[in-house]
Scaffold this motif. Sequence first.
Motif, PDB file in Angstrom:
ATOM      1  N   GLU A 319       0.873  -1.182   0.000  1.00  0.00           N
ATOM      2  CA  GLU A 319       0.000   0.000   0.000  1.00  0.00           C
ATOM      3  C   GLU A 319       0.903   1.223   0.000  1.00  0.00           C
ATOM      4  O   GLU A 319       1.803   1.338   0.841  1.00  0.00           O
ATOM      5  CB  GLU A 319      -0.894  -0.016   1.237  1.00  0.00           C
ATOM      6  CG  GLU A 319      -1.899  -1.156   1.169  1.00  0.00           C
ATOM      7  CD  GLU A 319      -2.795  -1.238   2.384  1.00  0.00           C
ATOM      8  OE1 GLU A 319      -2.760  -0.320   3.225  1.00  0.00           O
ATOM      9  OE2 GLU A 319      -3.525  -2.235   2.487  1.00  0.00           O
ATOM     10  N   PHE A 320       0.711   2.103  -0.962  1.00  0.00           N
ATOM     11  CA  PHE A 320       1.573   3.299  -1.025  1.00  0.00           C
ATOM     12  C   PHE A 320       0.780   4.478  -1.581  1.00  0.00           C
ATOM     13  O   PHE A 320      -0.326   4.299  -2.128  1.00  0.00           O
ATOM     14  CB  PHE A 320       2.819   3.012  -1.875  1.00  0.00           C
ATOM     15  CG  PHE A 320       2.507   2.649  -3.301  1.00  0.00           C
ATOM     16  CD1 PHE A 320       2.417   3.634  -4.282  1.00  0.00           C
ATOM     17  CD2 PHE A 320       2.302   1.314  -3.664  1.00  0.00           C
ATOM     18  CE1 PHE A 320       2.125   3.292  -5.595  1.00  0.00           C
ATOM     19  CE2 PHE A 320       2.005   0.980  -4.977  1.00  0.00           C
ATOM     20  CZ  PHE A 320       1.914   1.966  -5.940  1.00  0.00           C
ATOM     21  N   ASP A 321       1.388   5.662  -1.437  1.00  0.00           N
ATOM     22  CA  ASP A 321       0.734   6.892  -1.898  1.00  0.00           C
ATOM     23  C   ASP A 321       1.108   7.131  -3.358  1.00  0.00           C
ATOM     24  O   ASP A 321       2.252   7.452  -3.672  1.00  0.00           O
ATOM     25  CB  ASP A 321       1.214   8.041  -0.990  1.00  0.00           C
ATOM     26  CG  ASP A 321       0.629   9.369  -1.426  1.00  0.00           C
ATOM     27  OD1 ASP A 321      -0.333   9.356  -2.222  1.00  0.00           O
ATOM     28  OD2 ASP A 321       1.147  10.413  -0.966  1.00  0.00           O
ATOM     29  N   ILE A 354      -3.907   6.430  -1.204  1.00  0.00           N
ATOM     30  CA  ILE A 354      -3.259   5.121  -1.003  1.00  0.00           C
ATOM     31  C   ILE A 354      -3.834   4.086  -1.982  1.00  0.00           C
ATOM     32  O   ILE A 354      -5.054   3.916  -2.067  1.00  0.00           O
ATOM     33  CB  ILE A 354      -3.458   4.623   0.447  1.00  0.00           C
ATOM     34  CG1 ILE A 354      -2.937   5.660   1.463  1.00  0.00           C
ATOM     35  CG2 ILE A 354      -2.764   3.275   0.672  1.00  0.00           C
ATOM     36  CD1 ILE A 354      -1.436   5.897   1.438  1.00  0.00           C
ATOM     37  N   GLU A 356      -3.165  -0.025  -3.719  1.00  0.00           N
ATOM     38  CA  GLU A 356      -2.460  -1.286  -3.468  1.00  0.00           C
ATOM     39  C   GLU A 356      -1.944  -1.824  -4.785  1.00  0.00           C
ATOM     40  O   GLU A 356      -2.734  -2.182  -5.673  1.00  0.00           O
ATOM     41  CB  GLU A 356      -3.385  -2.310  -2.801  1.00  0.00           C
ATOM     42  CG  GLU A 356      -2.553  -3.470  -2.273  1.00  0.00           C
ATOM     43  CD  GLU A 356      -3.375  -4.621  -1.756  1.00  0.00           C
ATOM     44  OE1 GLU A 356      -4.594  -4.647  -1.968  1.00  0.00           O
ATOM     45  OE2 GLU A 356      -2.760  -5.511  -1.154  1.00  0.00           O
ATOM     46  N   ASP A 470      -9.854   4.062   3.156  1.00  0.00           N
ATOM     47  CA  ASP A 470      -9.357   4.644   4.397  1.00  0.00           C
ATOM     48  C   ASP A 470     -10.283   4.223   5.524  1.00  0.00           C
ATOM     49  O   ASP A 470     -11.503   4.401   5.455  1.00  0.00           O
ATOM     50  CB  ASP A 470      -9.400   6.184   4.239  1.00  0.00           C
ATOM     51  CG  ASP A 470      -8.663   6.849   5.393  1.00  0.00           C
ATOM     52  OD1 ASP A 470      -8.471   6.184   6.421  1.00  0.00           O
ATOM     53  OD2 ASP A 470      -8.270   8.025   5.228  1.00  0.00           O
TER      54      ASP A 470
END
Length: 475
Positions: A319-321, A354, A356, A470
């Motif tokens: 999971e990243f921005d 975010i 995935e 979120d």
Amino acid sequence: MKKTLYLKFCLAYLIFGIFGFIIIAVFVSNLTLEHLRREKSESLYREATLIANTYASDLYNNAISLDTVKRQLDSLDTYLSARIWIINPSGRMILDSSKPIDIQNEIIIENFDPTIAVGTYYTIGDFFHTFDEEMLSVFAPITNDYELKGYVVIHSSMQELQISKENLLKISYITFLILFLLSGIILLFFTEVVYKPLRKITTATEQYASGNMHYELQVESDDEMGYLAAILSYMAGEIAKSEDNQKKLVANVSHDFRSPLTSIKGFLEAMQDGTIPTELYPKYIGIVLNETERLIKLTNSLLTLNNLNTKGMILEKSEFDINQVIRNTVTAFEPSCINKKIAVELILTDDVMIVEADMGKIQQVLYNLVDNAIKFSPSNSIIKIETYEKHNKIFVSVKDNGIGIPKENLKQIWSRFYKTDLSRGKDKKGTGLGLSIAKEIIQSHNENINVISTEGVGSEFIFSLPIVEDEDDII
Ligand code: ADP
């Protein structure tokens, strides 16, 4: 090809026929004879007992004359087609239904022993040597005042039983023959449904094994055979396709390697033999370096493609921005943008978004798209990178005001090594691999990448990624 399977099936059919015949000839024959003998002896025994209890005991009681008994037994003899005897325990013949009464010439059966039939009430044989043929002889004792007076013996020819048995066996043989011929239908069915398609499949696999992947295999049945044939020909088609692709790939790779190498060699030779003067060295070394850079890029792209396989690509998801990844990519291209006086406009949904996905691979997709956008944009233009949210997905768009892609080439740009004619002049370093890498990466995430482009106006590449909900929003 050996016809073993067919031969085996024919052999099994023949063995079935031979065994069936042997079983009828041996077991069924014996069982039938045994059954007939039991039935005959039981019915004769019933008759003999009846005679013993009626005419014969009346005869010993002197209640009826010998002539009357003889007449009665004569008609029974014809009805039963058997010989009826009345004999004394000593073996002296009192009456024989097949002979006239002859008191003068007494017949004595030598060695007559009534215990011969103890337990079975009948015996088979020549009855103490009195017959020339084999007879079935049934005994019934004649008793009067609890005293044994004699026996009623009924003889029936065993030959008659044999004839009845043969007649019954004929029915069995005919039934078996019909069954045997009918089971031949199974053989025909096997030939049509299994053997013939199997032969076609074997011939096809031989052709495939010998390298003829374009051999046409046609089995028109919708059972397992048809399915197997369809899978085989699909497999051969795929192998043929991948062989063709392999050939194309080698041809493209060789071509793309040869041109920079030829120019490098040309410049180096010219430097060596003095055609290029020393003062121009820096310029040509720059060109040679450019060409080596192109070779490195090509090699890297090839290595990346080799590691990517849509079906088997291993993704290291996290999971990243995505916004941060976009910002980083744009920063990496800052020098090229400054060089070309290109402005990059970022319109990002939320500060942090975010997703995935495999971060490294998505970075590579963005890198390829931004690289193309810069390459194919004129100086003093703007590149817009935008994200927007829809149906729980984030859509990333990279839009330029560059040369655009002709409508007829839109489908091909995703193929390996493809470059539009329009772009060739603008981008000498391009490998034609960037978009195929991007597509494979996005597809392996089960997401989509698309292009909207107008020649001379610009291009927009859009791909999607799944958003990670979120937790605060959910609550
Ligand atoms: P390359 O290394 O040649 O850029 P790509 O696979 O990334 O290879 O692109 C394939 C071809 O698609 C390019 O050669 C170019 O013709 C066309 N193309 C890709 N992106 C753009 C763009 N933004 N504008 C115009 N044409 C593009």
